[in-house]
Design a protein around this motif. Structure first.
Motif, PDB file in Angstrom:
ATOM      1  N   LYS A 364       0.682  -1.454   0.195  1.00  0.00           N
ATOM      2  CA  LYS A 364      -0.277   0.118  -0.208  1.00  0.00           C
ATOM      3  C   LYS A 364       0.921   1.232  -0.336  1.00  0.00           C
ATOM      4  O   LYS A 364       0.269   1.947  -0.340  1.00  0.00           O
ATOM      5  N   VAL A 365       2.354   1.265   0.562  1.00  0.00           N
ATOM      6  CA  VAL A 365       3.014   1.969   0.118  1.00  0.00           C
ATOM      7  C   VAL A 365       3.779   2.727  -1.013  1.00  0.00           C
ATOM      8  O   VAL A 365       3.622   3.210  -1.786  1.00  0.00           O
ATOM      9  N   PHE A 366       3.961   0.720  -1.086  1.00  0.00           N
ATOM     10  CA  PHE A 366       4.933   0.945  -2.168  1.00  0.00           C
ATOM     11  C   PHE A 366       4.077   1.498  -3.792  1.00  0.00           C
ATOM     12  O   PHE A 366       4.764   1.510  -4.608  1.00  0.00           O
ATOM     13  N   GLY A 367       2.929   1.139  -3.948  1.00  0.00           N
ATOM     14  CA  GLY A 367       2.183   0.885  -5.150  1.00  0.00           C
ATOM     15  C   GLY A 367       2.612   2.689  -5.607  1.00  0.00           C
ATOM     16  O   GLY A 367       2.178   2.595  -7.101  1.00  0.00           O
ATOM     17  N   ARG A 368       2.426   3.644  -5.040  1.00  0.00           N
ATOM     18  CA  ARG A 368       3.085   4.666  -5.594  1.00  0.00           C
ATOM     19  C   ARG A 368       4.362   5.041  -6.129  1.00  0.00           C
ATOM     20  O   ARG A 368       4.281   6.240  -7.116  1.00  0.00           O
ATOM     21  N   PHE A 369       4.938   4.826  -5.980  1.00  0.00           N
ATOM     22  CA  PHE A 369       6.237   4.772  -6.320  1.00  0.00           C
ATOM     23  C   PHE A 369       7.060   4.399  -7.684  1.00  0.00           C
ATOM     24  O   PHE A 369       7.430   4.972  -8.045  1.00  0.00           O
ATOM     25  N   PRO A 370       5.615   3.885  -8.176  1.00  0.00           N
ATOM     26  CA  PRO A 370       6.743   3.568  -9.446  1.00  0.00           C
ATOM     27  C   PRO A 370       6.146   4.909 -10.321  1.00  0.00           C
ATOM     28  O   PRO A 370       7.195   5.289 -11.587  1.00  0.00           O
ATOM     29  N   ARG A 371       5.140   5.690 -10.331  1.00  0.00           N
ATOM     30  CA  ARG A 371       4.466   6.664 -10.949  1.00  0.00           C
ATOM     31  C   ARG A 371       4.684   7.687 -10.591  1.00  0.00           C
ATOM     32  O   ARG A 371       5.942   8.635 -10.957  1.00  0.00           O
ATOM     33  N   VAL A 372       5.719   7.852  -9.002  1.00  0.00           N
ATOM     34  CA  VAL A 372       6.721   8.970  -9.134  1.00  0.00           C
ATOM     35  C   VAL A 372       7.711   8.759  -9.321  1.00  0.00           C
ATOM     36  O   VAL A 372       8.758   9.342  -9.770  1.00  0.00           O
ATOM     37  N   VAL A 373       8.559   7.783  -9.679  1.00  0.00           N
ATOM     38  CA  VAL A 373      10.452   6.963 -10.587  1.00  0.00           C
ATOM     39  C   VAL A 373       9.772   7.715 -11.506  1.00  0.00           C
ATOM     40  O   VAL A 373      10.992   8.636 -11.836  1.00  0.00           O
ATOM     41  N   ARG A 374       8.860   7.273 -12.200  1.00  0.00           N
ATOM     42  CA  ARG A 374       8.629   7.526 -13.653  1.00  0.00           C
ATOM     43  C   ARG A 374       8.599   9.275 -13.987  1.00  0.00           C
ATOM     44  O   ARG A 374       8.826   9.606 -15.192  1.00  0.00           O
ATOM     45  N   ASP A 375       7.638  10.122 -13.367  1.00  0.00           N
ATOM     46  CA  ASP A 375       7.117  11.648 -13.497  1.00  0.00           C
ATOM     47  C   ASP A 375       8.992  11.808 -13.333  1.00  0.00           C
ATOM     48  O   ASP A 375       9.195  12.907 -13.584  1.00  0.00           O
ATOM     49  N   LEU A 376       9.741  11.839 -12.237  1.00  0.00           N
ATOM     50  CA  LEU A 376      10.781  12.682 -11.780  1.00  0.00           C
ATOM     51  C   LEU A 376      11.831  11.938 -13.008  1.00  0.00           C
ATOM     52  O   LEU A 376      12.904  12.664 -13.418  1.00  0.00           O
ATOM     53  N   ALA A 377      11.992  10.548 -13.172  1.00  0.00           N
ATOM     54  CA  ALA A 377      12.994  10.205 -15.017  1.00  0.00           C
ATOM     55  C   ALA A 377      12.942  11.443 -15.847  1.00  0.00           C
ATOM     56  O   ALA A 377      13.554  11.763 -16.475  1.00  0.00           O
ATOM     57  N   ARG A 378      11.482  11.406 -15.857  1.00  0.00           N
ATOM     58  CA  ARG A 378      11.386  12.184 -16.834  1.00  0.00           C
ATOM     59  C   ARG A 378      11.160  13.545 -16.979  1.00  0.00           C
ATOM     60  O   ARG A 378      11.962  13.808 -18.112  1.00  0.00           O
ATOM     61  N   LYS A 379      11.239  13.960 -16.307  1.00  0.00           N
ATOM     62  CA  LYS A 379      11.644  15.255 -15.810  1.00  0.00           C
ATOM     63  C   LYS A 379      12.920  15.580 -15.610  1.00  0.00           C
ATOM     64  O   LYS A 379      13.323  17.039 -15.925  1.00  0.00           O
ATOM     65  N   LEU A 380      13.744  14.744 -15.264  1.00  0.00           N
ATOM     66  CA  LEU A 380      15.106  15.324 -14.802  1.00  0.00           C
ATOM     67  C   LEU A 380      16.037  14.682 -16.253  1.00  0.00           C
ATOM     68  O   LEU A 380      16.812  14.801 -16.482  1.00  0.00           O
ATOM     69  N   ARG A 412      13.213  10.392  -3.886  1.00  0.00           N
ATOM     70  CA  ARG A 412      13.360  11.023  -4.593  1.00  0.00           C
ATOM     71  C   ARG A 412      14.625  12.039  -4.623  1.00  0.00           C
ATOM     72  O   ARG A 412      15.314  12.332  -5.519  1.00  0.00           O
ATOM     73  N   ASN A 413      14.834  11.740  -3.751  1.00  0.00           N
ATOM     74  CA  ASN A 413      16.890  12.053  -3.157  1.00  0.00           C
ATOM     75  C   ASN A 413      17.641  10.613  -4.455  1.00  0.00           C
ATOM     76  O   ASN A 413      18.434  11.428  -4.912  1.00  0.00           O
ATOM     77  N   SER A 414      17.038   9.756  -4.199  1.00  0.00           N
ATOM     78  CA  SER A 414      17.670   8.647  -4.611  1.00  0.00           C
ATOM     79  C   SER A 414      17.833   8.477  -6.465  1.00  0.00           C
ATOM     80  O   SER A 414      18.623   8.897  -7.184  1.00  0.00           O
ATOM     81  N   VAL A 415      16.377   8.964  -7.230  1.00  0.00           N
ATOM     82  CA  VAL A 415      16.725   9.495  -8.040  1.00  0.00           C
ATOM     83  C   VAL A 415      17.238  10.560  -8.445  1.00  0.00           C
ATOM     84  O   VAL A 415      17.691  10.895  -9.216  1.00  0.00           O
ATOM     85  N   ASP A 416      17.189  11.761  -7.738  1.00  0.00           N
ATOM     86  CA  ASP A 416      17.339  13.069  -8.066  1.00  0.00           C
ATOM     87  C   ASP A 416      19.475  13.311  -8.120  1.00  0.00           C
ATOM     88  O   ASP A 416      19.973  13.436  -8.347  1.00  0.00           O
ATOM     89  N   HIS A 417      19.709  12.581  -6.588  1.00  0.00           N
ATOM     90  CA  HIS A 417      20.951  12.983  -6.369  1.00  0.00           C
ATOM     91  C   HIS A 417      22.022  11.408  -6.743  1.00  0.00           C
ATOM     92  O   HIS A 417      22.680  11.311  -6.812  1.00  0.00           O
TER      93      HIS A 417
END
Length: 680
Positions: A364-380, A412-417
Motif C-alpha cells: 500500500k506504500v510501495f504502490g505509489r512509487f512507480p509513478r513517482v519515479v517515472r515522473d521524476l525520471a522524465r522530468k530530469l 526522490r533523493n535517490s532519483v535526483d542525487h
C-alpha cells in the motif's frame, strides 16, 4: 447524495486508484499486455459506474473518455505510446484528485478541463497529437484550419453571419488547392445577403452532399435505432448510440474535420449525466461528509481471520468460566496453575489475531512509487528502473500511513542525487538505465525497509566540507568524523549538497523530516554509501505500535518503561570508567565516548540517596545518536499496551504514554527522543 453509499464508493475507488497507479506505469513497459489493458479498462469503468450512480458529473466525464480510449487500445485500434501515456496520466491525476476532494467532504466538483477532454477524444479517434509537437511542426505540412471569428464562443451558439463567415473562409482555403471546386447555387429568388429559411438551408446541404459525393465513394449513413421517430426528440441513450456509430464510421473514412461546413457542436461531454440526475437530487451545499480520515480508518479483514478471532473469544469465555468455578470451590494449586496457563495461551493467540487485523501489506506504500519515479525520471531526463521487493510484508496500518512521506523523500533523493544522467553513466562504464530498489522484510519484531541505488554514491570528504561551509561545525570536528558519521550529516536540518535549488531538491529540507518521523516511530536509520557505486539507506521500525515491548526500570517504588527497540546493551555502572568532558559525564565504550544521562535527577529528584548515581547503564539508540541511561534497577522485559496521557499531561516532554504493569501499578513510558532533548 447518500453518504453511506458514498463512503462505500470512496473505499472501493481508493483501492482502484492505487491499482491503476501501478498498472498505468507497468503498461508503459508492456503496452500490448491484454490482461493489463482489460484490468485498466475495468478500473475506469467501475469508478465511472459508481460516480454515475452518485451523479458526480465531472468524474463521470473523465472516466468515460479514459474508458473509451482503453477500449480502442485493447482492440488494437489505438497504440499506447508516450503521447497517449502522458494524456492518460493527466486524466488519472484528475480522477485521483476528484476522489480526494470527495474524501475531504467536497460535494460540488469543478468541471473537468475541456482541453483534457478534447485530447482524450482525439486519442479515442486515433488523432492524438502532442501539443508541443504540434507547435513545432513545419508549416509546410500543416493543413488549413478554420478560425472562429473574434469573440465567438467555440462551445456556444453561432449566428447566421458567423456561420456565413466560416463558409467563406472554408471556400477561400480549399479554393487555393483545387482548380475546379464545385460551387453551391442558391435557389432561385433567394437574396444572397438576406436571411435564409430552414428549407433553403436544407436544400443547400443536400446540394453540397450531391456535389461532394461525385468524386468520393458513397459514405455510410448513420442509422437511427429501430422505432425512433427521425423528426421527434431523441433520448440520451439513442444520442450516445449515434455518437458511437458516427465515430466508428469516421475512423474507417478519411477525416474531414477541416472542410466540414456544418456548425455542429463538439460531441456532448456529458452523455451519461442525465441518467443519474433523474434518480438523485442535487447535493445540498450545507451537507458535509466525514473527512478523509473516516475512509482511511476502514480496514478489510479476511473472514477466516474473523472466524479465528471468534473461536478464540469462545475459548476465552470457557477459561473465564473455569476461573469463576475455581474461585467458588477449593481447588489444588495445580488446577489453578493449569487454568492460568490456559488463559495465558488463549490471550496470547487472541492478541496475535487481533493485531493481524490491523496489519496491511507494505504494498500500500510501495504502490505509489512507480509513478513517482517515472515522473521524476522524465522530468530530469534520466532513465531509471524501479524494483519493488517484499511487497507482501505486513506491518501495522498506522505505520503504513506514517512511513509514506519519509519514503517519498528518500526515493526522490535517490532519483535526483543518486542516479546519474545516462551519458555520465556510460562514461563511467555503467548501463544508461539506473536502478532503484525499494525493499521490505521482517526481522523479528521489526520491519526493515531499504532504498538502494546504483548511482554515484556519496563522498564523505565533500559532506565534511559542506558541513564546515554551512557553519554546522569547525574543521577540526569535521575532520574527526568517520565516514558513517559524515553520511549521517545529510539528515541534519538545512544540510544540502545541491549546487542549485530546484523544485525537486536543494533547500536542505526533507531528510531531517525523515529522521524526525522515523525517530518518533522508535525506529532507526542506517546509511551506507560507496563513491561511484551507489547508496543504501536502511530504516528499522517496530512491527506494530499497538503493543510495545519494553524494558522495565525503577527508582525506589516508581517504575518506568523504556521501548525495547531502542535498547542496545546493558552493563553495570562504574564511576571509575566515567569522566567529564565539557561539563557532560561520559563513559568510554569500545573506543567511543557516550554521554551519560542520570534519570534519577529528573524522574526522582527527591530521592534519599546522596548525589545522582545508579547501578545500571542502559545504552539506547535515539535516531543516529547513542546515550547511556543511568538507572537504579532493571526489572526485566514486559509487553505493554500504550495508554495515552490525559489532556493536562500529553504535552509533557519525555513521556510517550502510560501503562499498567503486571503487578497492577501504573508505569510511565519514556519517549527517548524527548528524554535526550530534555537533558541537552
Amino acid at each position: 447524495m447518500d453518504e453511506e453509499i458514498l463512503q462505500d464508493f470512496l473505499v472501493e475507488a481508493g483501492e482502484l486508484v492505487e491499482q491503476l497507479d501501478e498498472q498505468l506505469v507497468e503498461l508503459e513497459h508492456s503496452p500490448t499486455d491484454s490482461d493489463l489493458l482489460n484490468a485498466i479498462f475495468r478500473g475506469f469503468h467501475t469508478i465511472k459506474g459508481g460516480a454515475g450512480f452518485l451523479g458526480v458529473t465531472p468524474l463521470i466525464e473523465v472516466c468515460h473518455r479514459a474508458e473509451n480510449v482503453f477500449d480502442k487500445i485493447r482492440n488494437g485500434d489505438v497504440s499506447y505510446d508516450a503521447t497517449a501515456a502522458d494524456v492518460i496520466m493527466r486524466a488519472f491525476d484528475v480522477i485521483s484528485d476528484y476522489i480526494g476532494q470527495l474524501n475531504d467532504g467536497e460535494r460540488e466538483l469543478e468541471e473537468a478541463d475541456q482541453d483534457l477532454l478534447a485530447e482524450l477524444d482525439q486519442l479515442w479517434k486515433g488523432e492524438a497529437v502532442k501539443p508541443e509537437a504540434a507547435a513545432e511542426a513545419p508549416t509546410s505540412v500543416d493543413e488549413p484550419k478554420l478560425s472562429l471569428p473574434e469573440r465567438v464562443d467555440p462551445d456556444g451558439e453561432i449566428s447566421d453571419d458567423e456561420f456565413e463567415a466560416l463558409l467563406n473562409q472554408r471556400d477561400a482555403l480549399t479554393g487555393d488547392s483545387e482548380e475546379h471546386t464545385p460551387k453551391l447555387q442558391l435557389p432561385e429568388g433567394v437574396d444572397p445577403d438576406g436571411e435564409i429559411s430552414d428549407d433553403e438551408f436544407e436544400a443547400l446541404l443536400n446540394q453540397r452532399d450531391a456535389l461532394t459525393s461525385a468524386d468520393e465513394p458513397p459514405a455510410d449513413k448513420l442509422q437511427l435505432p429501430e422505432g425512433v421517430d427521425p423528426d421527434g426528440e431523441i433520448t440520451d441513450d439513442e444520442f450516445e448510440a449515434l455518437l458511437q456509430q458516427r465515430d466508428s464510421l469516421q475512423l474507417d473514412a478519411e477525416p474531414k474535420v477541416e472542410t466540414q461546413p456544418a456548425p455542429q457542436p463538439k460531441p456532448q461531454p456529458k452523455p451519461e449525466t442525465p441518467t443519474p440526475s433523474k434518480s438523485t437530487k442535487p447535493p445540498a451545499k450545507e451537507e458535509k461528509a466525514p473527512a478523509k480520515a473516516n475512509t482511511e480508518s476502514t480496514v478489510r479483514v479476511d473472514t477466516r481471520r474473523l472466524d479465528e478471532i471468534m473461536n478464540l473469544v469462545g475459548e476465552l469465555v470457557l477459561v473465564r468460566n473455569r476461573l469463576l468455578t475455581l474461585k467458588g470451590n477449593k481447588q489444588t494449586e495445580e488446577d489453578l496453575s493449569n487454568a492460568v496457563a490456559n488463559l495465558d495461551h488463549v490471550t496470547t493467540d487472541l492478541q496475535s489475531s487481533v493485531m493481524k487485523t490491523r496489519m496491511q501489506p507494505v504494498k500500500k506504500v510501495f504502490g505509489r512509487f512507480p509513478r513517482v519515479v517515472r515522473d521524476l525520471a522524465r522530468k530530469l531526463g534520466k532513465e531509471i528502473e524501479l524494483e519493488l521487493q517484499g511487497e507482501e510484508t505486513d506491518l501495522d496500518k498506522n505505520l503504513v500511513e506514517a512511513l509514506a512521506d519519509p519514503l517519498v523523500h528518500l526515493v526522490r533523493n535517490s532519483v535526483d542525487h543518486g542516479i546519474e544522467m545516462p551519458d555520465d553513466r556510460e562514461q563511467a562504464n555503467k548501463p544508461r538505465k539506473g536502478t532503484v530498489i525499494l525493499a521490505a522484510e521482517q526481522e523479528g519484531d521489526h520491519i526493515l525497509l531499504s532504498i538502494t541505488d546504483d548511482g554515484k554514491g556519496m563522498d564523505p570528504d565533500v559532506l565534511r566540507r559542506k558541513a564546515v561551509e554551512k557553519g554546522m561545525m569547525d574543521e577540526v570536528s569535521a575532520g574527526q568524523l568517520d565516514d558513517k558519521s559524515a553520511f549521517e550529516l545529510i539528515l541534519s536540518a538545512g544540510f544540502s549538497t545541491a549546487d542549485q535549488i530546484s523544485d525537486i531538491s536543494g533547500r536542505g529540507v526533507g531528510m531531517d523530516v525523515v529522521k524526525n518521523m522515523i525517530t518518533k516511530l522508535n525506529g532507526s536509520i542506517d546509511i551506507h554509501s560507496v563513491l561511484g557505486e551507489g547508496t543504501q539507506i536502511k530504516i528499522r521500525v517496530p512491527l506494530t505500535l499497538a503493543i510495545l515491548p519494553t524494558l522495565m526500570v525503577s527508582f525506589d517504588d516508581d517504575s518506568y518503561a523504556i521501548p525495547l527497540t531502542s535498547v542496545q546493551e546493558i552493563f553495570d555502572y562504574d564511576a571509575d570508567q566515567t569522566n567529564r568532558i565539557d561539563g557532560q559525564m561520559m563513559v568510554r565504550l569500545r573506543e567511543k565516548s557516550i554521554p551519560l544521562l542520570f534519570l534519577q535527577e529528573w524522574l526522582n529528584p527527591n530521592s534519599n540517596k546522596e548525589g545522582f548515581t545508579g547501578d545500571k547503564v542502559i545504552i539506547v539508540s535515539v535516531g543516529n545518536q547513542r546515550a547511556g541511561l543511568v538507572v537504579d534497577q532493571v526489572d526485566g522485559q514486559e509487553e505493554v499496551v500504550i495508554k495515552p496521557l490525559g489532556v493536562m499531561m500529553k504535552h509533557l516532554q519525555g513521556y510517550a504514554g502510560a501503562t499498567i504493569t503486571g503487578n497492577g501499578n501504573i508505569a510511565l513510558i519514556l519517549d527517548l527522543p524527548g528524554v535526550v532533548e530534555r537533558f541537552q
